[in-house]
Design a protein around this motif. Structure first.
Motif, PDB file in Angstrom:
ATOM      1  N   LEU A  67      22.894  34.086  26.111  1.00 53.58           N
ATOM      2  CA  LEU A  67      22.585  32.687  25.852  1.00 53.58           C
ATOM      3  C   LEU A  67      23.299  32.213  24.587  1.00 53.58           C
ATOM      4  N   GLY A  68      23.265  30.911  24.394  1.00 53.31           N
ATOM      5  CA  GLY A  68      23.736  30.350  23.134  1.00 53.31           C
ATOM      6  C   GLY A  68      22.558  30.225  22.186  1.00 53.31           C
ATOM      7  N   LEU A  69      22.812  30.463  20.905  1.00 54.04           N
ATOM      8  CA  LEU A  69      21.763  30.405  19.888  1.00 54.04           C
ATOM      9  C   LEU A  69      22.207  29.508  18.741  1.00 54.04           C
ATOM     10  N   ILE A  70      21.374  28.527  18.427  1.00 56.61           N
ATOM     11  CA  ILE A  70      21.624  27.624  17.301  1.00 56.61           C
ATOM     12  C   ILE A  70      20.496  27.831  16.306  1.00 56.61           C
ATOM     13  N   GLU A  71      20.845  28.136  15.060  1.00 60.26           N
ATOM     14  CA  GLU A  71      19.848  28.492  14.047  1.00 60.26           C
ATOM     15  C   GLU A  71      19.800  27.465  12.924  1.00 60.26           C
ATOM     16  N   TYR A  72      18.585  27.078  12.559  1.00 58.67           N
ATOM     17  CA  TYR A  72      18.348  26.167  11.436  1.00 58.67           C
ATOM     18  C   TYR A  72      17.295  26.763  10.507  1.00 58.67           C
ATOM     19  N   PRO A  73      17.386  26.487   9.210  1.00 60.39           N
ATOM     20  CA  PRO A  73      16.328  26.931   8.291  1.00 60.39           C
ATOM     21  C   PRO A  73      15.084  26.084   8.494  1.00 60.39           C
ATOM     22  N   GLY A  74      13.948  26.629   8.106  1.00 58.67           N
ATOM     23  CA  GLY A  74      12.702  25.896   8.260  1.00 58.67           C
ATOM     24  C   GLY A  74      12.673  24.581   7.502  1.00 58.67           C
ATOM     25  N   SER A  75      13.507  24.461   6.487  1.00 56.99           N
ATOM     26  CA  SER A  75      13.509  23.274   5.629  1.00 56.99           C
ATOM     27  C   SER A  75      13.995  22.002   6.336  1.00 56.99           C
ATOM     28  N   LEU A 119      27.028  32.872  20.433  1.00 54.70           N
ATOM     29  CA  LEU A 119      26.538  33.514  21.645  1.00 54.70           C
ATOM     30  C   LEU A 119      25.621  34.657  21.233  1.00 54.70           C
ATOM     31  N   ALA A 120      24.559  34.839  21.980  1.00 57.05           N
ATOM     32  CA  ALA A 120      23.552  35.824  21.584  1.00 57.05           C
ATOM     33  C   ALA A 120      23.025  36.573  22.798  1.00 57.05           C
ATOM     34  N   TRP A 121      22.323  37.660  22.510  1.00 58.61           N
ATOM     35  CA  TRP A 121      21.644  38.447  23.538  1.00 58.61           C
ATOM     36  C   TRP A 121      20.140  38.325  23.305  1.00 58.61           C
ATOM     37  N   LYS A 122      19.452  37.690  24.231  1.00 53.53           N
ATOM     38  CA  LYS A 122      18.000  37.508  24.118  1.00 53.53           C
ATOM     39  C   LYS A 122      17.299  38.478  25.060  1.00 53.53           C
ATOM     40  N   PRO A 123      16.430  39.338  24.527  1.00 57.95           N
ATOM     41  CA  PRO A 123      15.750  40.323  25.382  1.00 57.95           C
ATOM     42  C   PRO A 123      14.760  39.678  26.336  1.00 57.95           C
ATOM     43  N   ASN A 124      14.714  40.206  27.562  1.00 59.03           N
ATOM     44  CA  ASN A 124      13.747  39.701  28.540  1.00 59.03           C
ATOM     45  C   ASN A 124      12.334  40.167  28.205  1.00 59.03           C
ATOM     46  N   LEU A 125      12.219  41.375  27.660  1.00 59.13           N
ATOM     47  CA  LEU A 125      10.937  41.924  27.234  1.00 59.13           C
ATOM     48  C   LEU A 125      11.102  42.560  25.859  1.00 59.13           C
ATOM     49  N   LYS A 126      10.077  42.456  25.031  1.00 55.46           N
ATOM     50  CA  LYS A 126      10.105  43.049  23.694  1.00 55.46           C
ATOM     51  C   LYS A 126       9.438  44.422  23.705  1.00 55.46           C
ATOM     52  N   THR A 127       9.893  45.298  22.826  1.00 53.74           N
ATOM     53  CA  THR A 127       9.295  46.612  22.634  1.00 53.74           C
ATOM     54  C   THR A 127       8.660  46.665  21.260  1.00 53.74           C
ATOM     55  N   GLU A 128       7.317  46.844  21.221  1.00 57.13           N
ATOM     56  CA  GLU A 128       6.648  46.932  19.925  1.00 57.13           C
ATOM     57  C   GLU A 128       6.920  48.311  19.321  1.00 57.13           C
ATOM     58  N   VAL A 129       7.251  48.300  18.036  1.00 57.08           N
ATOM     59  CA  VAL A 129       7.687  49.526  17.362  1.00 57.08           C
ATOM     60  C   VAL A 129       6.603  50.018  16.413  1.00 57.08           C
TER      61      VAL A 129
END
Length: 247
Positions: free
Chosen positions: A136-144, A198-208
């Motif tokens: 997917l495409g990923l666009i990142e912004y700071p919380g501010s 461009l990014a790789w988004k996991p379909n499922l998360k693994t808790e560590v």
């Protein structure tokens, strides 16, 4: 340039990564040079280059450094870098995707394989874990830039597919083909993004677990420290309590 788990986990680690400024600038310069070589040396005419320049600005990379990387590509005397993806498993069965830009495939492969082997992981074949992620495409912004509602509304209007927000950051997910059009629309409302890629988004998360988390973060740090490695993406989710203990 670590990949995705919970956003606050990333931001926690980002503080430590910011200390490695020289190495970070080197990676950013490499991406700018590659982007400029692959298309026009004008960021306004080259979406990948524009994203690379914006990412460099977000990390306070000096304008002279940015221009030098573009000029190097324009003159034709820049190194020839190859884009390579490695896939494997880290501690606790966490799936990891490592993206690299290299001028020596053998060196990079050896370094990445060694990093996995020495830090509780194992490198797999191409396609070993990517089936568990979505490109997917990923666009990142700071919380501010604003609260979650403001960013969600802006993202919805711009054509984004999903938004993840917390107090420190906003992650806006889009289809690959919509990445740059959506980024341009968001820029009109929210200003320049910290990251457009461009990014790789996991379909499922693994808790560590706590024990595995310490080794996993060490593995990611070792990979991040490699000059050839641009990004590490993972399907890990580290509980807040574990992150606090790890400090």
């Amino acid at each position: 340039m670590a990949g995705h788990s919970k956003f606050k986990n990333i931001m926690h680690r980002k503080g430590a990564q910011d200390k490695k400024r020289a190495a970070q600038f080197s990676k950013l310069s490499r991406e700018i040079t590659v982007a400029a070589k692959m298309g026009m040396p004008d960021p306004d005419m080259n979406p990948r280059l524009r994203a690379a320049v914006n990412a460099a600005k977000a990390q306070s990379m000096p304008k002279d450094n940015i221009q030098r990387a573009i000029d190097k590509a324009s003159r034709g005397d820049a190194e020839n870098y190859e884009e390579i993806r490695y896939e494997g498993y880290g501690p606790g069965g966490v799936a990891l995707i490592v993206e690299a830009l290299t001028d020596n495939r053998n060196r990079t492969a050896t370094n990445v394989r060694t990093a996995f082997a020495k830090n509780g992981g194992n490198l797999g074949a191409s396609g070993a874990v990517s089936h568990g992620f979505e490109r997917l495409g990923l666009i990142e912004y700071p919380g501010s830039v604003g609260d979650a509602d403001k960013v969600f509304e802006a993202a919805l209007e711009a054509g984004a597919d999903d938004v993840e927000s917390d107090e420190e950051a906003h992650a806006i997910w889009v289809a690959v083909e919509n990445l740059h059009p959506v980024a341009r629309e968001l820029e009109k409302v929210l200003g320049e993004a910290e990251g457009v890629k461009l990014a790789w988004k996991p379909n499922l998360k693994t808790e560590v677990s706590a024990e595995d988390a310490a080794t996993l973060l060490k593995l990611i740090d070792v990979l991040d420290d490699d000059d050839d490695v641009q990004t590490v993406w993972g399907n890990y989710e580290i509980p807040d309590a574990v992150m606090e203990k790890l400090g």
